[in-house]
Structures are given as structure tokens and as C-alpha cells.
Motif scaffolding. Structure first.
Motif, short mmCIF file in Angstrom:
data_model
loop_
_atom_site.label_atom_id
_atom_site.label_comp_id
_atom_site.label_asym_id
_atom_site.label_seq_id
_atom_site.Cartn_x
_atom_site.Cartn_y
_atom_site.Cartn_z
N GLU A 40 22.23 -77.39 -6.51
CA GLU A 40 22.46 -76.31 -7.45
C GLU A 40 22.03 -76.65 -8.88
OE1 GLU A 40 25.73 -78.86 -6.62
OE2 GLU A 40 25.16 -77.22 -5.33
N VAL A 41 21.70 -77.91 -9.15
CA VAL A 41 21.27 -78.32 -10.48
C VAL A 41 19.78 -78.05 -10.64
CG1 VAL A 41 21.01 -80.30 -12.04
CG2 VAL A 41 23.09 -80.05 -10.68
N GLN A 42 19.45 -77.27 -11.68
CA GLN A 42 18.05 -76.95 -11.96
C GLN A 42 17.38 -78.06 -12.76
OE1 GLN A 42 18.80 -73.17 -13.91
NE2 GLN A 42 17.72 -72.12 -12.27
N SER A 43 18.06 -78.50 -13.83
CA SER A 43 17.48 -79.56 -14.66
C SER A 43 18.59 -80.27 -15.42
CB SER A 43 16.47 -78.97 -15.65
OG SER A 43 17.13 -78.12 -16.57
N THR A 44 18.26 -81.46 -15.87
CA THR A 44 19.17 -82.24 -16.71
C THR A 44 18.37 -82.78 -17.89
OG1 THR A 44 18.75 -84.26 -15.46
CG2 THR A 44 20.66 -82.94 -14.80
N ARG A 45 19.06 -82.99 -18.99
CA ARG A 45 18.41 -83.58 -20.16
C ARG A 45 19.36 -84.59 -20.78
NH1 ARG A 45 17.09 -79.92 -25.13
NH2 ARG A 45 19.30 -80.28 -25.37
N LEU A 46 18.86 -85.77 -20.97
CA LEU A 46 19.64 -86.87 -21.50
C LEU A 46 19.39 -86.99 -23.00
CD1 LEU A 46 21.44 -89.31 -20.74
CD2 LEU A 46 19.36 -90.59 -20.36
N ASN A 47 20.46 -87.17 -23.77
CA ASN A 47 20.35 -87.40 -25.20
C ASN A 47 21.11 -88.68 -25.52
OD1 ASN A 47 20.31 -87.40 -27.96
ND2 ASN A 47 20.87 -85.24 -28.18
N PRO A 48 20.44 -89.84 -25.45
CA PRO A 48 21.15 -91.11 -25.64
C PRO A 48 21.74 -91.28 -27.04
CG PRO A 48 18.90 -91.49 -24.87
CD PRO A 48 19.05 -90.04 -25.12
#
Length: 168
Positions: free
Chosen positions: A40-48
Motif C-alpha cells: 500500500e506504500v506508494q513512495s517514501t522520502r528520507l530527510n536525514p
């Protein structure tokens, strides 16, 4: 070592942001890898730099409360070594990881109550202020004062709900 400092920083249907107080970028990257495997996850974005992870998901497959619960469960479980991860995956295939986690009913209920109270307070404030100003020009001091106090009460409710963001 426990990662109990994970918290939900923001959530709207289809998107949520998890913030980790003392996470290393490797742990955030591990969560990102696990989350991208969920159907169900379309995309993820990491902000370290902000120590946060943004997750975009399909609301048709998973509602907001369920996704919040599942992601927080993932982020707040104790860290495991690589050998423990391999053993856990051998016992539970990847499909088992995506099963529905138990919902934190109390937290979801409280958040829904706060949203409803805040929405009512904003509507009351938006109605009371122009009515109060119109009553000044109409010369009705008593109703002007009453609607003015209604505006102040509604604003107080709104500020109380968002006190962490306002007074931070």
C-alpha cells in the motif's frame, strides 16, 4: 536498544511523517527499505537532516489510522541484529510483516476528538468575528460584546489544541 523516541509528526490521508529524535540515518534507511516493500506504500522520502521519514500510501488500501498504527509499530519496535532479522524473516515470511497491527484506540480517538473540537472552534471564530464587527456598525453593543467573547473563546480552544506549536 529501543527506538521509543519515534513519533508521528504529521498525518493526513495518504501521507504521514515520522520523526525520530535520536535515530541514526542507517535506522531511518532501514525503515524506508521495509516500508517500500509494503504493497500500500506508494513512495517514501528520507530527510536525514530533520531525522524524519515521509510515507505516501494508497488510502484505498489502508486507512489513515491503520497506517499510522502500523508505521509507528515498525518504528518503535526494538532494533535487532542482522542474525535476529534473518531468523525473524525465516519464521515470518514478508507477507506476515504487512498484516494489520493492533490499533491504538485511545490515541486515534483522542486525535479525532481534537480535530472535531478544533474544526468547531475555527468555524465559530470565523463566524463570530465578522458578526461582531457588523454589530458594531449596527450599534448593538450587547450582542457585539457577546459575539466578541464567543470569538475569544473559540480562539482559546484553538490555541489550547495547538499549544505545542504556538508556544514552542
Amino acid at each position: 536498544m529501543s527506538t521509543s523516541q519515534s513519533r508521528l509528526a504529521a498525518s493526513v490521508p495518504g501521507r504521514l511523517r515520522i520523526r525520530q529524535g535520536a535515530a541514526d540515518p542507517a535506522q531511518l534507511g532501514h525503515w524506508q527499505t521495509e516500508l517500500t516493500a509494503w504493497p500500500e506504500v506508494q513512495s517514501t522520502r528520507l530527510n536525514p537532516e530533520a531525522r524524519s521519514l515521509i510515507v505516501h500510501y494508497r488510502i484505498a488500501q489502508c486507512d489513515q489510522a491503520e497506517m499510522e498504527s502500523r508505521v509507528l509499530t515498525l518504528c518503535n519496535r526494538p532494533q535487532q541484529s542482522e542474525s535476529q532479522n534473518a531468523q525473524a524473516q525465516a519464521r515470518h515470511p514478508p507477507e506476515a510483516v504487512t498484516t494489520q497491527a493492533p490499533r491504538p484506540v485511545k490515541r486515534v480517538h483522542r486525535a479525532a476528538w481534537r480535530r472535531r473540537a478544533n474544526r468547531g472552534a475555527k468555524i465559530a471564530a470565523l463566524v463570530a468575528l465578522p458578526v461582531s464587527i457588523a454589530l458594531v456598525y449596527a450599534g448593538n453593543k450587547r450582542l457585539h460584546a457577546a459575539t466578541g467573547w464567543l470569538f475569544v473563546a473559540a480562539l482559546s480552544v484553538h490555541l489550547a489544541i495547538h499549544r505545542r506549536n504556538v508556544f514552542h
